[in-house]
Design a protein around this motif. Structure first.
Motif, short mmCIF file in Angstrom:
data_model
loop_
_atom_site.label_atom_id
_atom_site.label_comp_id
_atom_site.label_asym_id
_atom_site.label_seq_id
_atom_site.Cartn_x
_atom_site.Cartn_y
_atom_site.Cartn_z
N LEU A 43 5.36 15.20 2.10
CA LEU A 43 4.95 14.29 1.05
C LEU A 43 5.51 12.89 1.29
N GLU A 44 6.70 12.81 1.85
CA GLU A 44 7.31 11.51 2.14
C GLU A 44 6.50 10.74 3.18
N LEU A 45 5.82 11.47 4.08
CA LEU A 45 5.03 10.82 5.11
C LEU A 45 3.66 10.36 4.61
N MET A 46 3.16 11.00 3.56
CA MET A 46 1.81 10.71 3.08
C MET A 46 1.81 9.53 2.13
N PRO A 47 1.02 8.48 2.42
CA PRO A 47 0.93 7.32 1.51
C PRO A 47 0.44 7.73 0.13
N LYS B 150 -2.74 3.51 -4.56
CA LYS B 150 -4.07 3.66 -5.14
C LYS B 150 -5.05 2.74 -4.42
N ASP B 151 -6.21 3.27 -4.07
CA ASP B 151 -7.24 2.49 -3.38
C ASP B 151 -8.34 2.14 -4.38
N SER B 152 -8.38 0.89 -4.85
CA SER B 152 -9.37 0.48 -5.85
C SER B 152 -10.72 0.29 -5.19
N PRO B 153 -11.79 0.83 -5.77
CA PRO B 153 -13.12 0.71 -5.15
C PRO B 153 -13.70 -0.70 -5.27
N ALA B 154 -14.26 -1.18 -4.16
CA ALA B 154 -14.93 -2.48 -4.17
C ALA B 154 -16.39 -2.33 -4.54
N THR B 155 -16.97 -1.19 -4.24
CA THR B 155 -18.39 -0.93 -4.52
C THR B 155 -18.54 0.48 -5.07
N GLN C 272 0.83 2.46 1.26
CA GLN C 272 1.77 2.75 0.18
C GLN C 272 1.58 1.79 -0.99
N LYS C 273 0.97 0.62 -0.69
CA LYS C 273 0.75 -0.37 -1.73
C LYS C 273 -0.61 -0.14 -2.38
N ASP C 274 -0.78 -0.65 -3.59
CA ASP C 274 -2.10 -0.59 -4.22
C ASP C 274 -3.04 -1.51 -3.46
N THR C 275 -4.23 -1.03 -3.16
CA THR C 275 -5.22 -1.80 -2.41
C THR C 275 -6.25 -2.39 -3.36
N THR C 276 -6.43 -3.69 -3.31
CA THR C 276 -7.41 -4.33 -4.17
C THR C 276 -8.76 -4.33 -3.51
N PRO C 277 -9.84 -4.40 -4.26
CA PRO C 277 -11.18 -4.40 -3.68
C PRO C 277 -11.37 -5.55 -2.71
N GLU C 278 -12.12 -5.26 -1.63
CA GLU C 278 -12.42 -6.30 -0.66
C GLU C 278 -13.19 -7.42 -1.34
N GLY C 279 -12.86 -8.65 -0.98
CA GLY C 279 -13.54 -9.78 -1.56
C GLY C 279 -12.77 -10.36 -2.74
N THR C 280 -11.77 -9.60 -3.26
CA THR C 280 -10.95 -10.10 -4.37
C THR C 280 -9.70 -10.76 -3.80
N THR C 281 -8.83 -9.95 -3.23
CA THR C 281 -7.67 -10.48 -2.52
C THR C 281 -7.62 -9.78 -1.18
N ARG C 282 -8.03 -10.47 -0.15
CA ARG C 282 -8.14 -9.86 1.17
C ARG C 282 -6.77 -9.66 1.79
N VAL C 283 -6.50 -8.45 2.27
CA VAL C 283 -5.23 -8.17 2.94
C VAL C 283 -5.33 -8.70 4.37
N PRO C 284 -4.45 -9.61 4.81
CA PRO C 284 -4.51 -10.14 6.16
C PRO C 284 -4.38 -9.02 7.18
N GLU C 285 -5.21 -9.08 8.21
CA GLU C 285 -5.17 -8.03 9.23
C GLU C 285 -3.82 -7.95 9.89
N ALA C 286 -3.14 -9.09 10.05
CA ALA C 286 -1.85 -9.08 10.70
C ALA C 286 -0.84 -8.28 9.91
N ALA C 287 -1.04 -8.19 8.59
CA ALA C 287 -0.11 -7.49 7.73
C ALA C 287 -0.10 -5.99 7.99
N VAL C 288 -1.23 -5.49 8.46
CA VAL C 288 -1.30 -4.05 8.74
C VAL C 288 -1.37 -3.78 10.25
N GLY C 289 -1.13 -4.79 11.02
CA GLY C 289 -1.06 -4.60 12.47
C GLY C 289 -2.42 -4.41 13.11
N LEU C 290 -3.51 -4.91 12.51
CA LEU C 290 -4.84 -4.74 13.06
C LEU C 290 -5.30 -6.07 13.62
#
Length: 459
Positions: free
Chosen positions: A318-322, A325-330, A440-458
């Motif tokens: 359980l400690e390994l599993m994120p 919450k993933d909020s739906p964009a669509t 592990q963080k709450d994910t906001t819908p795409e187009g609202t507050t975009r998570v920078p790709e560098a932040a997740v290593g992509l």
């Protein structure tokens, strides 16, 4: 004649098998033959499989005519009639397995005189039962040419060896894994590879030793090949690699890919064994397997129950599993469960109850399991000990779970699915860690507050 106790020779039938080519050239361990219902062999009988167009050197056949072509009728195998089923009016179908393929085919022309006279071959879709004396003489003749037939007959006709339930469970799981490995490597297993010996012997083959040992270690990984090859009994599965199976619907559109990540970086960093990728909904669902064991029940009525007792193992995964919450964009990204991570608890005897679908068990979402662990929902064992059971867990059965996957109700969506596809392409352990941290963080819908790709290593 077969030797040893309880070794009575069953009826022997001559069969000109349509599937003989598959035995001769592909080493098929099982074939299905259609018969006229009035000329079919009986269940449990031995079929002497004859190939009509077997190619062999007639120069070694003193009874062959000089103008014979280099092909003719030949006995190529012995097989047990494992089952008889109806097909259409006046026709039945018999399953012949296990099959013992002879190392050298026996020309039928040699068996129309001494030492054995078998008579004419039956026609297509017909079998002919041999007289007992003829049957005994034929088996003796075949044994003289192929001594291994005696061992095979002893295995398939002798009293079956009985194993304790836990040993039989391990044998079933090991058998399934060996078959999968042989299929992937395109290796023909011996016809008697999985026949239980009638009694313990000192000269068991390595395969028999492995299957009969019955490892007592509780290895969840042994269950993976069973579910890797099955989904809901309706979609068609195709093995793509040693750890990947693709399931498609009747329109042959890619529907679902099942992948084992056991012993790989994804398992080490996310705590999962198997993942489902529903390509239609672009959704990943992650599964961690746990095997229940049979233990005494603490209820006043006594008896036993199936339970999982290792609390620290669940806490570790359980400690390994994120848990973000993933909020739906669509609307397409909406899921009925916030988590794509699930535990599957399976009874220890699940391998003996196969029916073409995934193993029966409890599918429990990781998020609910976290709450239950904190609230000590599972402290129901003797003296308040920890145990997860069917009585104290909130779970989905396999039918509901598979329907939710195939209809896009559970799994990742949006940014999480995109991130994980990059993980699959790169197999970079650091990338997996970065994705887990971001999830592990709450994910906001795409187009609202975009998570920078560098932040997740992509990048």
């Amino acid at each position: 004649m077969p030797e040893g106790p309880d070794m009575i020779l069953p009826p022997l039938y001559l069969v000109r098998a349509k599937g003989a080519n598959r035995i001769s050239y592909m080493g098929a361990p099982s074939i299905s033959e259609a018969f006229d219902k009035n000329a079919a062999p009986t269940r449990g009988a031995i079929c002497v499989a004859v190939q009509a167009d077997y190619e062999y050197d007639y120069d070694d056949d003193p009874d062959a005519d000089a103008d014979d072509e280099a092909a003719g009728e030949a006995i190529i195998a012995l097989a047990i009639v494992n089952g008889i089923g109806g097909v259409a009016s006046g026709t039945v179908r018999a399953t012949l397995t296990p099959i013992h393929r002879l190392p050298e085919a026996i020309p039928v022309s040699r068996l129309q005189s001494e030492p054995v006279h078998v008579g004419d071959m039956p026609g297509d879709y017909h079998s002919r039962k041999l007289d007992l004396k003829v049957a005994e003489a034929l088996i003796e003749h075949i044994r003289n040419l192929d001594p291994s037939v005696a061992t095979w007959l002893e295995q398939v006709l002798g009293e079956a060896r009985i194993f304790p339930a836990d040993v039989e469970q391990s044998r079933v799981e090991a058998r399934d894994a060996v078959k999968l490995a042989a299929q992937l490597a395109e290796i023909d297993l011996p016809a008697d590879a999985f026949v239980s010996p009638p009694a313990e012997t000192e000269n068991e083959t390595l395969l028999q030793t492995l299957l009969n040992a019955g490892y007592e270690l509780d290895l969840e990984e042994e269950l993976l090949p069973l579910d890797l090859q099955r989904f809901d009994g309706k979609l068609t599965g195709k093995q793509r690699a040693a750890s990947v199976t693709e399931f498609t619907d009747k329109w042959d559109k890619t529907k679902l890919i099942v992948m084992s990540v056991n012993k790989k970086p994804i398992e080490l960093e996310l705590g999962v064994d198997l993942l489902y990728w529903d390509q239609i909904h672009d959704s990943f669902t992650f599964i961690q397997y746990k095997r229940l064991e049979k233990v005494p029940s603490p209820s006043p009525s006594g008896g036993s129950e199936w339970a999982y007792l290792r609390r620290k193992e669940i806490e570790k995964q359980l400690e390994l599993m994120p848990s973000g919450k993933d909020s739906p964009a669509t609307a397409a990204d909406w899921r009925a469960f916030e988590t794509p991570f699930w535990f599957k608890f399976v009874r220890g005897d699940a391998g003996s109850r196969l029916d073409g679908k995934t193993l029966k068990g409890m599918h429990i979402p990781a998020d609910w399991l976290r709450h239950a662990m904190k609230e000590e929902t599972f402290m129901s064992g003797p003296r308040g000990g920890f145990r997860v059971t069917y009585d104290n867990a909130k779970y989905l059965g396999r039918t509901a779970f598979t329907q939710l996957i195939s209809r896009g109700f559970i799994g990742t969506a949006g940014a999480r699915s995109k991130a994980f596809k990059k993980v699959l392409r790169s197999k970079d352990r650091e990338l997996i860690i970065a994705v887990r941290t971001e999830w592990q963080k709450d994910t906001t819908p795409e187009g609202t507050t975009r998570v920078p790709e560098a932040a997740v290593g992509l990048n």
